[in-house]
Scaffold this active site. Structure first.
Site, mmCIF file in Angstrom:
data_model
loop_
_atom_site.group_PDB
_atom_site.id
_atom_site.type_symbol
_atom_site.label_atom_id
_atom_site.label_comp_id
_atom_site.label_asym_id
_atom_site.label_seq_id
_atom_site.Cartn_x
_atom_site.Cartn_y
_atom_site.Cartn_z
ATOM 1 N N LYS A 226 0.789 -1.188 0.332
ATOM 2 C CA LYS A 226 0.153 -0.168 -0.125
ATOM 3 C C LYS A 226 0.729 1.515 -0.187
ATOM 4 C CE LYS A 226 -3.315 1.938 2.880
ATOM 5 N NZ LYS A 226 -4.333 2.062 4.105
ATOM 6 N N CYS A 383 36.132 18.868 32.061
ATOM 7 C CA CYS A 383 36.316 19.882 31.546
ATOM 8 C C CYS A 383 35.770 20.962 32.665
ATOM 9 C CB CYS A 383 35.749 20.355 30.288
ATOM 10 S SG CYS A 383 35.951 22.357 29.336
ATOM 11 N N HIS A 509 37.909 17.109 26.386
ATOM 12 C CA HIS A 509 37.226 16.650 25.883
ATOM 13 C C HIS A 509 37.091 14.865 26.179
ATOM 14 C CE1 HIS A 509 33.547 19.968 27.544
ATOM 15 N NE2 HIS A 509 34.751 20.196 26.423
ATOM 16 N N GLU A 511 35.290 12.718 25.944
ATOM 17 C CA GLU A 511 33.981 11.533 25.546
ATOM 18 C C GLU A 511 33.732 12.003 23.918
ATOM 19 O OE1 GLU A 511 34.095 14.459 26.620
ATOM 20 O OE2 GLU A 511 32.272 15.637 26.725
HETATM 21 N N1 GLN Z 1 32.719 26.917 31.525
HETATM 22 C C1 GLN Z 1 34.364 26.136 31.563
HETATM 23 C C2 GLN Z 1 35.111 27.003 30.277
HETATM 24 O O1 GLN Z 1 34.682 27.765 29.460
HETATM 25 C C3 GLN Z 1 34.247 24.531 31.272
HETATM 26 C C4 GLN Z 1 33.538 24.819 30.058
HETATM 27 C C5 GLN Z 1 32.660 23.139 29.774
HETATM 28 O O2 GLN Z 1 33.389 22.763 30.359
HETATM 29 N N2 GLN Z 1 33.205 22.619 28.013
HETATM 30 O O3 GLN Z 1 36.521 26.806 30.851
#
Ligand code: GLN
Length: 536
Positions: A226, A383, A509, A511
């Protein structure tokens, strides 16, 4: 024109159908057949990029190697394909208009009226083709954000129409993702929304070649027939996309539905290699058969919205599978820990303090870190999480009671986290943080070295503030050391505690670099430490 093949993925009926996952899964199958594939996303909003958006608006902002602040779907692309993306992989309406208006001011269109068609659509097409023209890819998949029928996606759909016409049917293909809802009261799957969304698309001149139908129940043959008849596609181009147990099952579900074969046949593609999905299946095998379980507290500001921490969650999936361990995330709102009542942290095998901006939840994060440090619970700070660990150590170990980050109190007498020198002159907000990949040198004999097993690494950043090196000696003599340093600037990238089984904070980071086939070692070792902790 080159023989690069272009696949456009549009969506209808509703947003959040998982276009990104379908695009990534198709790319994954084509890559497993030996093709070089990339995926790009075009977003219809007017911001130049999502970097200035609140996570509540748009989920995580994913940062690429070249420092572009992009849509979180790019994270899926990288995790599924194990290859990096770049600024060229994410374009917004804002960027398109900005480019056109800049050219107009330069006089590029002198004497002409600048219009949506052809100037905006030409700029969209130029960006459609940009990655294909690098010569690096056999196939470029372009995901068009938003829903067909939205006012703001019209220029993109028009550009898709023109591109398909220019490229011809052997080189371009449109996949439309729709929803086939199940009406419980009627006990039936309904095709009408799909018919309507295909009609919307065809009114704009784009005829889909393949329909991918999201559904909670299998599509019976008569229903496929369909949909095919009413939507002008071949019956074997009606692809069922059932809800999956994990997003990582979707490539295999798409393979069972022969999505990749349909694409190859329509685009006259002959695979370079026999499909190899063994590494992917091995990952799924481990993911689905865990031999242990740990509970990790994710302490953050935006925990009501899991998409704000997408890459962290997925990194735990990868690292969990690697350890054959189910990682349960205990979502912990940092503000709830601010008054010192830490019951929420009981029973955790590890604590991760998430990245973030601004004051809200800051004190709760500090309390969580103190708890992890004093109770020797595995701790990982990313961070802002690393910056909080630095502040906590200053206040409670170095006895610098006024210590904080300049971000939280610009007048503090103990700025253990300071603003980076080159950030002080910046007034513009978008794209001005320290962004993208930077090298880091790891000191031998540290926890970080045992995690990475090497001294030279490169990781991605997104921040304005940094560890204040004026305090480094005091930290190191009290047991918190800088184990990773940027070789050019001397910025501290990793802080860790000597006298603790696992206590690491990274200014970068990690991740953003964890993929299915290449789980990030920091997450892998953090989960391992949590497993150890859970046994004692
Ligand atoms: N606010 C913090 C900075 O600007 C950490 C930034 C974050 O965790 N990405 O350094």
């Amino acid at each position: 024109m080159s023989n690069v093949k272009y696949i456009f993925v549009t969506g209808g009926v509703t947003s959040s159908l998982g276009k990104g996952i379908i695009a990534a899964s198709l790319a994954n199958l084509l890559q497993a057949r030996g093709f070089s594939v990339t995926i790009q996303k075009f977003d219809p909003y007017i911001n130049i990029d999502p970097g200035t958006l609140n996570p509540y608006e748009h989920g995580e902002c994913y940062v690429t190697e070249d420092g572009a602040e992009t849509d979180l779907d790019l994270g899926h692309y990288e995790r599924f394909l194990n290859t990096p993306t770049s600024q060229s992989n994410n374009i917004t309406t804002g960027r398109i208009y900005n480019n056109v208006i800049t050219k107009e001011r330069q006089g590029a269109f002198l004497g002409k009226t600048v219009q949506v068609v052809p100037h905006i659509t030409d700029e969209i097409k130029r960006n459609f083709y940009q990655l294909g023209e690098t010569g690096k890819y056999d196939i470029v998949i372009t995901e068009i954000g938003g829903c067909v029928g939205d006012i703001e996606s019209l220029p993109f759909i028009e550009a898709v129409r023109q591109a398909v016409w220019e490229l011809g049917h052997n080189s371009a293909l449109v996949i439309h993702l729709t929803l086939v809802p199940y009406l419980k009261s009627a006990g039936e799957l309904k095709t009408k929304p799909t018919q309507h969304s295909v009609r919307d698309l065809s009114q704009e001149g784009v005829l889909p070649d393949i329909l991918v139908c999201r559904t909670e129940h299998p599509l019976p043959p008569e229903l496929r027939k369909k949909i095919a008849l009413f939507c002008n596609v071949q019956i074997n181009s009606v692809i069922e996309a059932m809800d999956a147990e994990t997003i990582y099952d979707v490539p295999l579900l798409m393979k069972r539905e022969k999505l990749d074969e349909r694409v190859m046949s329509k685009l006259k593609l002959t695979p370079n290699a026999k499909i190899d999905l063994e590494p992917w299946k091995a990952f799924l095998g481990k993911l689905k058969n865990p031999t242990s379980e740990v509970k990790i507290g994710l302490v953050g500001k935006y925990v009501e919205l899991k998409d704000a921490y997408k890459s962290i969650v997925e990194s735990f999936v990868h690292a969990g599978a690697m350890n054959e361990c189910k990682v349960k995330i205990s979502w912990t709102k940092a503000e709830d820990l601010a008054d010192g009542d830490l019951d929420l942290l009981k029973g955790l095998d590890g604590i991760l303090v998430a990245p973030g901006f601004g004051e809200r939840g800051f004190e709760g994060k500090i309390n969580a870190i103190r708890y992890a440090r004093e109770n020797k619970i595995p701790f990982f700070g990313i961070c802002l999480g690393m910056q909080c660990a630095v502040v906590e150590f200053a206040r409670n170990v170095l006895q610098l009671k006024e210590a904080t980050s300049i971000e939280m109190n610009p007048n503090t007498s103990e700025p253990v986290i300071n603003m980076m020198e080159d950030q002080k002159r910046i007034t513009q907000m978008g794209g001005t943080m320290r962004l993208g990949a930077y090298p880091c040198h790891i000191k031998k004999g540290t926890k970080a070295f045992s995690v990475y097993g090497k001294t030279e690494i490169s990781e991605r950043h997104r921040h304005r503030f940094e560890f204040n090196n004026d305090y480094l000696k005091r930290y190191e003599s009290a047991g918190m050391i800088a184990s990773g340093i940027n070789p050019a600037s001397g910025l501290v990238e990793i802080m860790e505690l000597k006298d603790h089984p696992f206590f690491i904070g990274t200014q970068y980071h990690p991740e953003l670099k964890s993929t299915v086939l290449n789980p990030h070692p920091l997450f892998v070792k953090f989960v391992k430490a949590a497993i150890e902790y859970s046994k004692v």
